[in-house]
Motif scaffolding. Structure first.
Motif, short mmCIF file in Angstrom:
data_model
loop_
_atom_site.label_atom_id
_atom_site.label_comp_id
_atom_site.label_asym_id
_atom_site.label_seq_id
_atom_site.Cartn_x
_atom_site.Cartn_y
_atom_site.Cartn_z
N LYS A 85 0.86 -1.18 0.00
CA LYS A 85 0.00 0.00 0.00
C LYS A 85 0.90 1.23 0.00
O LYS A 85 2.12 1.13 0.01
N LYS A 86 0.30 2.40 0.01
CA LYS A 86 1.07 3.63 -0.15
C LYS A 86 2.09 3.83 0.97
O LYS A 86 3.24 4.21 0.71
N PHE A 87 1.69 3.57 2.21
CA PHE A 87 2.56 3.87 3.33
C PHE A 87 3.08 2.64 4.07
O PHE A 87 3.81 2.78 5.05
N TYR A 88 2.72 1.43 3.63
CA TYR A 88 3.24 0.25 4.32
C TYR A 88 3.28 -0.94 3.37
O TYR A 88 2.65 -0.96 2.31
N ARG A 89 4.09 -1.92 3.76
CA ARG A 89 4.21 -3.16 3.01
C ARG A 89 4.34 -4.31 3.98
O ARG A 89 5.09 -4.22 4.97
N PHE A 90 3.61 -5.40 3.72
CA PHE A 90 3.68 -6.59 4.55
C PHE A 90 4.33 -7.71 3.72
O PHE A 90 3.96 -7.93 2.57
N ASP A 91 5.31 -8.40 4.31
CA ASP A 91 6.04 -9.46 3.62
C ASP A 91 5.94 -10.76 4.40
O ASP A 91 5.98 -10.76 5.65
N VAL A 92 5.87 -11.87 3.68
CA VAL A 92 5.94 -13.19 4.30
C VAL A 92 6.62 -14.13 3.31
O VAL A 92 6.47 -13.99 2.09
N GLY A 93 7.40 -15.06 3.82
CA GLY A 93 8.08 -16.00 2.93
C GLY A 93 9.37 -16.51 3.53
O GLY A 93 9.54 -16.54 4.75
N LYS A 94 10.28 -16.89 2.65
CA LYS A 94 11.61 -17.37 3.03
C LYS A 94 12.60 -16.61 2.15
O LYS A 94 12.72 -16.87 0.96
N PHE A 95 13.31 -15.64 2.75
CA PHE A 95 14.16 -14.77 1.97
C PHE A 95 15.25 -14.18 2.85
O PHE A 95 15.39 -14.56 4.03
N ASP A 96 16.05 -13.26 2.31
CA ASP A 96 17.20 -12.69 3.00
C ASP A 96 16.94 -11.24 3.40
O ASP A 96 16.07 -10.58 2.83
N ARG A 97 17.74 -10.76 4.33
CA ARG A 97 17.71 -9.35 4.72
C ARG A 97 19.13 -8.83 4.90
O ARG A 97 20.04 -9.58 5.23
N HIS A 98 19.27 -7.53 4.69
CA HIS A 98 20.53 -6.82 4.94
C HIS A 98 20.18 -5.47 5.52
O HIS A 98 19.52 -4.66 4.87
N TRP A 99 20.61 -5.23 6.77
CA TRP A 99 20.35 -3.95 7.43
C TRP A 99 21.62 -3.13 7.49
O TRP A 99 22.69 -3.64 7.85
N GLY A 100 21.50 -1.86 7.18
CA GLY A 100 22.62 -0.95 7.31
C GLY A 100 23.14 -0.49 5.97
O GLY A 100 22.84 -1.05 4.92
N PRO A 101 23.98 0.55 5.98
CA PRO A 101 24.46 1.17 4.73
C PRO A 101 25.70 0.50 4.15
O PRO A 101 26.14 0.88 3.07
N GLY A 102 26.29 -0.46 4.84
CA GLY A 102 27.58 -0.99 4.46
C GLY A 102 27.56 -2.05 3.38
O GLY A 102 26.52 -2.63 3.06
N LEU A 103 28.74 -2.30 2.82
CA LEU A 103 28.93 -3.41 1.90
C LEU A 103 28.70 -4.72 2.65
O LEU A 103 28.09 -5.65 2.13
N ARG A 104 29.22 -4.80 3.86
CA ARG A 104 28.91 -5.89 4.77
C ARG A 104 27.83 -5.41 5.74
O ARG A 104 27.42 -4.26 5.72
N ALA A 105 27.37 -6.31 6.62
CA ALA A 105 26.42 -5.93 7.67
C ALA A 105 26.87 -6.58 8.97
O ALA A 105 27.34 -7.72 8.98
N ILE A 106 26.74 -5.85 10.07
CA ILE A 106 27.16 -6.39 11.37
C ILE A 106 25.97 -6.75 12.26
O ILE A 106 26.15 -7.38 13.30
N HIS A 107 24.74 -6.37 11.87
CA HIS A 107 23.57 -6.72 12.69
C HIS A 107 22.70 -7.76 11.98
O HIS A 107 22.51 -8.85 12.49
N ILE A 108 22.16 -7.44 10.83
CA ILE A 108 21.36 -8.40 10.06
C ILE A 108 21.98 -8.50 8.67
O ILE A 108 22.01 -7.53 7.92
N SER A 109 22.48 -9.70 8.33
CA SER A 109 23.12 -9.90 7.03
C SER A 109 22.53 -11.14 6.36
O SER A 109 21.73 -11.87 6.94
#
Length: 461
Positions: A119-143
């Motif tokens: 929707k315009k202001f939100y998105r709901f996701d479900v499944g089996k997939f990857d995440r990457h949090w943070g601005p870096g090439l690597r990630a130190i919290h969620i990779s």
């Protein structure tokens, strides 16, 4: 495993389906990749060839506010293969590796599915997939270092400059549940189920100024119970809920700051915290378990389409592991954060440039990791001081210098590549959990890499 003959029929079926079912709402497409490394590259320290090949199908569709994207790839591995192939590699790890029953080599699978409601202001996701949090090439919290895992969550654009992200995931602990073993064994077969391990996490991303973005993360690992509804409360601090439940779980905190210096350059800083004792913060023997990331991105330096990254990552030897192993910050025995795990660091420089159908990529990575024994874990919780990179084997280190040239093919749906790697690997064969001087050696090697991909992201950069 499927026989090699049946495997060929399966691939043929994949391509037939992909050419049969394709319309404006549903796209089904073939996936293929093949990569060969003459000396094993960074996958393994021995100077022996390795090839990894995959065939599969991808699908995507958009219908009103719904979107679905899925990939399935059956992967064959040949050459110098063992279970440790990805343990000191920044590439995503495999969920398992099995030996073929009726053909040479080994095999595994890659499977992801993501269903989104937008929707315009939100998105709901479900499944089996990857995440990457943070601005870096690597990630130190969620990779995306561990294999993808089942999860659900949402993104909510609260204001133009404020976004909340939440997800709940189901991890693989690799700790057998002995209470259920009786149901999965008999005189000719034996299987086991893992003790459950889950993660809940949320991230608030705020842009108070056009040039400044601040991200604040919080996550919790919990286990030995099914889905815990307490951790569905996405806007309440997880630290408070963990204390409310009796301090049996494992909470992590983090933040990152990204600042645009010029239209062409951005600096960023990321911070991860596993434990904090404020009154000891300036003491040498402290109880403050941190990870850090510093980086610089630059673009359009020499050409209109080039990109430069310089980044340094550092992790304390006490993070990611917990006093109760069932709460470790791991899935499939791989860290959820920085790819090299705790007691590690990496300095990496990357430069890439795009020239119409050609792409050049050059990287220099210097990575190091130290030991992580059971005695060290016990000392962590007894506030026993430890000097970094000491022990029977102080550390394992690896320098990788690589250059790669690739060319787009098939209307930009695929690419072919050729590359060269020079690798200096000190204490190769090192096991951080059980170091043994007889198992390690110093290896210097060069390796030629050749690859082809069609309709898939680059799995092995």
């Amino acid at each position: 495993m499927t026989s090699s003959k049946n495997f060929k029929y399966k691939i043929l079926l994949f391509f037939l389906i992909s050419t049969t079912y394709s319309n404006s709402n549903l796209k089904i497409y073939p996936i293929f990749f093949s990569t060969y490394n003459s000396s094993g590259g960074e996958w393994h320290y021995e100077d022996k060839p390795i090839s990894i090949n995959g065939f599969g199908l991808g699908a995507r569709t958009v219908l009103d506010n719904w979107s679905i994207e899925a990939q399935y790839i059956q992967i064959g591995l040949f050459g110098n293969i063992n279970d440790d192939i990805m343990n000191f590699s920044s590439n995503q790890s495999f969920p398992y590796i099995d030996g073929s029953k009726d053909a040479d080599g080994y095999w595994t699978e890659y499977a992801t599915t993501k269903i989104s409601y937008n929707k315009k202001f939100y998105r709901f996701d479900v499944g089996k997939f990857d995440r990457h949090w943070g601005p870096g090439l690597r990630a130190i919290h969620i990779s995306n270092k561990p294999p993808s895992y089942p999860q659900f969550g949402f993104e909510w654009q609260i204001k133009d400059n404020l976004k909340l992200t939440y997800f709940h995931g189901f991890l693989k602990s690799n700790i057998p549940d002995s209470s259920l073993a009786i149901y999965y064994q008999n005189q000719f077969s034996k299987r086991s189920l893992n003790i459950s391990r889950s993660i809940a996490a949320h991230r608030l991303e705020w842009t108070p100024l056009d040039k400044l973005t601040i991200g604040m993360n919080e996550s919790v690992i919990y286990a030995v119970r099914g889905f815990d509804i307490h951790y569905l409360l996405a806007i309440i601090p997880l630290y408070q809920i963990e204390n409310y439940l009796g301090d049996t779980d494992n909470v992590q905190l983090g933040c990152d700051i990204s600042y645009t210096l010029t239209p062409k350059s951005t600096v960023y800083l990321s911070f991860f915290m596993d434990e904090l004792t404020p009154e000891w913060i300036f003491k040498e023997n402290n109880h403050n378990w941190f990870a850090w990331q510093f980086g610089l991105n630059m673009k359009n330096i020499l050409f209109k389409s080039d990109y430069f990254t310089c980044e340094y990552n550092w992790t304390d030897h006490r993070i990611y592991k917990h006093k109760f192993p069932v709460n470790d910050y791991y899935s499939h025995d791989q860290p959820l954060g920085f790819w090299a795990g705790p007691h590690a660091e990496e300095f990496i420089v990357s430069y890439e440039a795009q020239f119409k159908i050609m792409k050049f990529l050059s990287k220099l990575s210097s990575a190091k990791r130290g030991q992580l024994t059971e005695q060290m874990l016990e000392d962590n919780y007894n506030s026993v001081s430890y000097t970094r990179y000491t022990g029977i084997i102080p550390f394992e280190s690896r320098i990788v210098f690589s250059n790669q040239l690739s060319r787009n093919i098939w209307n930009d749906k695929g690419s072919i590549k050729i590359g060269f790697q020079w690798i200096d690997w000190e204490n190769a064969g090192f096991n951080p959990f059980s170091p043994n001087t007889e198992d390690v050696s110093h290896i210097t090697k060069s390796s030629i890499e050749i690859g082809l991909t069609i309709n898939t992201h680059e799995l092995f950069k």
